[in-house]
Design a protein around this motif. Structure first.
Motif, PDB file in Angstrom:
ATOM      1  N   ASP A   1      -4.992  12.251  18.209  1.00  0.00           N
ATOM      2  CA  ASP A   1      -4.704  12.037  19.646  1.00  0.00           C
ATOM      3  C   ASP A   1      -4.801  10.739  20.031  1.00  0.00           C
ATOM      4  N   ASN A   2      -5.904   9.934  19.648  1.00  0.00           N
ATOM      5  CA  ASN A   2      -6.304   8.484  19.931  1.00  0.00           C
ATOM      6  C   ASN A   2      -6.259   7.890  18.495  1.00  0.00           C
ATOM      7  N   THR A   3      -5.404   6.831  18.417  1.00  0.00           N
ATOM      8  CA  THR A   3      -5.381   5.865  17.400  1.00  0.00           C
ATOM      9  C   THR A   3      -5.574   4.409  17.538  1.00  0.00           C
ATOM     10  N   GLN A   4      -5.574   3.595  16.554  1.00  0.00           N
ATOM     11  CA  GLN A   4      -5.674   2.376  16.455  1.00  0.00           C
ATOM     12  C   GLN A   4      -4.117   1.797  16.549  1.00  0.00           C
ATOM     13  N   PRO A   5      -3.988   0.854  17.253  1.00  0.00           N
ATOM     14  CA  PRO A   5      -2.519   0.440  17.183  1.00  0.00           C
ATOM     15  C   PRO A   5      -2.153  -0.016  15.702  1.00  0.00           C
ATOM     16  N   VAL A   6      -0.716   0.219  15.682  1.00  0.00           N
ATOM     17  CA  VAL A   6      -0.042   0.021  14.396  1.00  0.00           C
ATOM     18  C   VAL A   6       1.269  -0.839  14.706  1.00  0.00           C
ATOM     19  N   VAL A   7       1.448  -2.014  14.069  1.00  0.00           N
ATOM     20  CA  VAL A   7       2.645  -2.593  14.407  1.00  0.00           C
ATOM     21  C   VAL A   7       3.536  -2.541  13.176  1.00  0.00           C
ATOM     22  N   VAL A   8       4.711  -1.845  13.367  1.00  0.00           N
ATOM     23  CA  VAL A   8       5.540  -1.390  12.254  1.00  0.00           C
ATOM     24  C   VAL A   8       6.224  -2.582  11.602  1.00  0.00           C
ATOM     25  N   PRO A   9       6.014  -2.675  10.351  1.00  0.00           N
ATOM     26  CA  PRO A   9       6.512  -3.607   9.674  1.00  0.00           C
ATOM     27  C   PRO A   9       7.976  -3.833   9.485  1.00  0.00           C
ATOM     28  N   ALA A  10       8.492  -4.890   9.189  1.00  0.00           N
ATOM     29  CA  ALA A  10      10.088  -5.018   9.118  1.00  0.00           C
ATOM     30  C   ALA A  10      10.453  -4.043   7.887  1.00  0.00           C
ATOM     31  N   GLY A  11      11.459  -3.508   8.051  1.00  0.00           N
ATOM     32  CA  GLY A  11      11.969  -2.597   6.976  1.00  0.00           C
ATOM     33  C   GLY A  11      11.301  -1.127   6.771  1.00  0.00           C
ATOM     34  N   ARG A  12      10.525  -0.798   7.809  1.00  0.00           N
ATOM     35  CA  ARG A  12       9.718   0.489   7.797  1.00  0.00           C
ATOM     36  C   ARG A  12       9.757   1.194   9.048  1.00  0.00           C
ATOM     37  N   TYR A  13       9.357   2.473   9.067  1.00  0.00           N
ATOM     38  CA  TYR A  13       9.287   3.202  10.146  1.00  0.00           C
ATOM     39  C   TYR A  13       8.221   3.991  10.369  1.00  0.00           C
ATOM     40  N   PHE A  14       7.707   4.337  11.670  1.00  0.00           N
ATOM     41  CA  PHE A  14       6.521   5.321  12.016  1.00  0.00           C
ATOM     42  C   PHE A  14       6.970   6.632  11.935  1.00  0.00           C
ATOM     43  N   MET A  15       6.439   7.540  11.351  1.00  0.00           N
ATOM     44  CA  MET A  15       6.737   9.070  11.513  1.00  0.00           C
ATOM     45  C   MET A  15       5.808   9.978  12.204  1.00  0.00           C
ATOM     46  N   LEU A  16       6.261  10.821  13.097  1.00  0.00           N
ATOM     47  CA  LEU A  16       5.268  11.585  13.805  1.00  0.00           C
ATOM     48  C   LEU A  16       5.566  13.007  13.731  1.00  0.00           C
ATOM     49  N   GLY A  17       4.541  13.817  13.260  1.00  0.00           N
ATOM     50  CA  GLY A  17       4.895  15.520  13.351  1.00  0.00           C
ATOM     51  C   GLY A  17       4.608  16.182  14.360  1.00  0.00           C
ATOM     52  N   ASP A  18       5.401  17.124  14.482  1.00  0.00           N
ATOM     53  CA  ASP A  18       4.957  18.071  15.874  1.00  0.00           C
ATOM     54  C   ASP A  18       3.892  18.765  15.704  1.00  0.00           C
ATOM     55  N   ASN A  19       3.312  19.100  14.609  1.00  0.00           N
ATOM     56  CA  ASN A  19       1.967  19.872  14.831  1.00  0.00           C
ATOM     57  C   ASN A  19       0.938  18.644  14.879  1.00  0.00           C
ATOM     58  N   ARG A  20       0.465  18.140  15.963  1.00  0.00           N
ATOM     59  CA  ARG A  20      -0.097  16.994  16.237  1.00  0.00           C
ATOM     60  C   ARG A  20      -1.542  16.837  15.684  1.00  0.00           C
ATOM     61  N   ASP A  21      -2.224  18.185  15.539  1.00  0.00           N
ATOM     62  CA  ASP A  21      -3.521  18.015  14.859  1.00  0.00           C
ATOM     63  C   ASP A  21      -3.451  18.167  13.437  1.00  0.00           C
ATOM     64  N   SER A  22      -2.560  18.669  12.716  1.00  0.00           N
ATOM     65  CA  SER A  22      -2.366  18.815  11.466  1.00  0.00           C
ATOM     66  C   SER A  22      -1.223  18.652  10.857  1.00  0.00           C
ATOM     67  N   SER A  23      -0.899  17.238  10.692  1.00  0.00           N
ATOM     68  CA  SER A  23       0.627  16.616  10.180  1.00  0.00           C
ATOM     69  C   SER A  23       0.446  15.729   9.313  1.00  0.00           C
ATOM     70  N   ALA A  24       0.998  15.501   8.204  1.00  0.00           N
ATOM     71  CA  ALA A  24       0.909  14.339   7.256  1.00  0.00           C
ATOM     72  C   ALA A  24       1.852  13.544   7.820  1.00  0.00           C
ATOM     73  N   ASP A  25       1.567  12.551   8.603  1.00  0.00           N
ATOM     74  CA  ASP A  25       2.496  11.679   9.037  1.00  0.00           C
ATOM     75  C   ASP A  25       1.916  10.149   9.370  1.00  0.00           C
ATOM     76  N   SER A  26       2.478   9.361   9.842  1.00  0.00           N
ATOM     77  CA  SER A  26       2.015   7.715   9.782  1.00  0.00           C
ATOM     78  C   SER A  26       0.763   7.399  10.564  1.00  0.00           C
ATOM     79  N   ARG A  27       0.297   8.333  11.522  1.00  0.00           N
ATOM     80  CA  ARG A  27      -1.037   8.183  12.049  1.00  0.00           C
ATOM     81  C   ARG A  27      -2.110   8.168  10.949  1.00  0.00           C
ATOM     82  N   PHE A  28      -1.899   8.812   9.744  1.00  0.00           N
ATOM     83  CA  PHE A  28      -2.907   8.958   8.783  1.00  0.00           C
ATOM     84  C   PHE A  28      -2.513   8.325   7.490  1.00  0.00           C
ATOM     85  N   ASP A  29      -3.044   8.789   6.269  1.00  0.00           N
ATOM     86  CA  ASP A  29      -2.864   8.278   5.102  1.00  0.00           C
ATOM     87  C   ASP A  29      -1.214   8.068   4.637  1.00  0.00           C
ATOM     88  N   MET A  30      -0.366   8.632   5.283  1.00  0.00           N
ATOM     89  CA  MET A  30       0.846   8.497   4.880  1.00  0.00           C
ATOM     90  C   MET A  30       1.488   7.019   5.114  1.00  0.00           C
TER      91      MET A  30
END
Length: 143
Positions: free
Chosen positions: A78-107
């Motif tokens: 719910d509360n993360t550090q800022p991430v600047v998305v690098p060139a040629g890359r995309y930030f992905m976010l899952g709908d199950n906000r508490d249990s999603s393998a997405d860009s907020r975590f190790d993905m």
């Protein structure tokens, strides 16, 4: 919604929302990108895997809305550090906000070459719920 493959697991397809384009700064703090997100409780979700999450209708500043699951208020995602998305890359976010393998975590962010396509169909195990009652995507009927 985009279908993609993680660089660390190219044999598996994932599907998530793209919420950050190259150059965007993404940070979750009670919302996305320093903007509060309107959340409206719409019910609860039942699953053998997830313990009684709330279903919420999330509405972004541009008016786009969709359903998300929330199990724990104030979780790590719910509360993360800022991430600047690098060139040629995309930030992905899952709908199950508490249990999603997405860009907020190790993905991390996903490179363009790992994008497979756009998600266009919704399919899941109905567990006996009739087809017409469950054939919706973001409130629109599939008829």
């Amino acid at each position: 919604m985009a279908v993609f493959r993680r660089p660390s697991d190219p044999s598996t397809d994932y599907i998530k929302r793209i919420v950050g384009l190259p150059g965007d700064k993404i940070q979750m703090i009670d919302g996305i990108n320093d903007h509060a997100v309107k959340l409206e409780e719409t019910g609860s979700y039942s699953s053998d895997e997830i313990r009684s999450p709330k279903v919420q209708r999330e509405t972004l500043q541009n008016g786009v809305s969709y359903s998300v699951l929330d199990v724990i208020d104030g979780s790590t995602g719910d509360n993360t550090q800022p991430v600047v998305v690098p060139a040629g890359r995309y930030f992905m976010l899952g709908d199950n906000r508490d249990s999603s393998a997405d860009s907020r975590f190790d993905m991390g962010t996903i490179p363009y070459e790992n994008l497979v396509g756009k998600g266009v169909r919704l399919f899941w195990n109905s567990r006996g719920v009739d087809y017409s009652s469950r054939h919706t995507l973001d409130g629109l009927t599939g008829k």
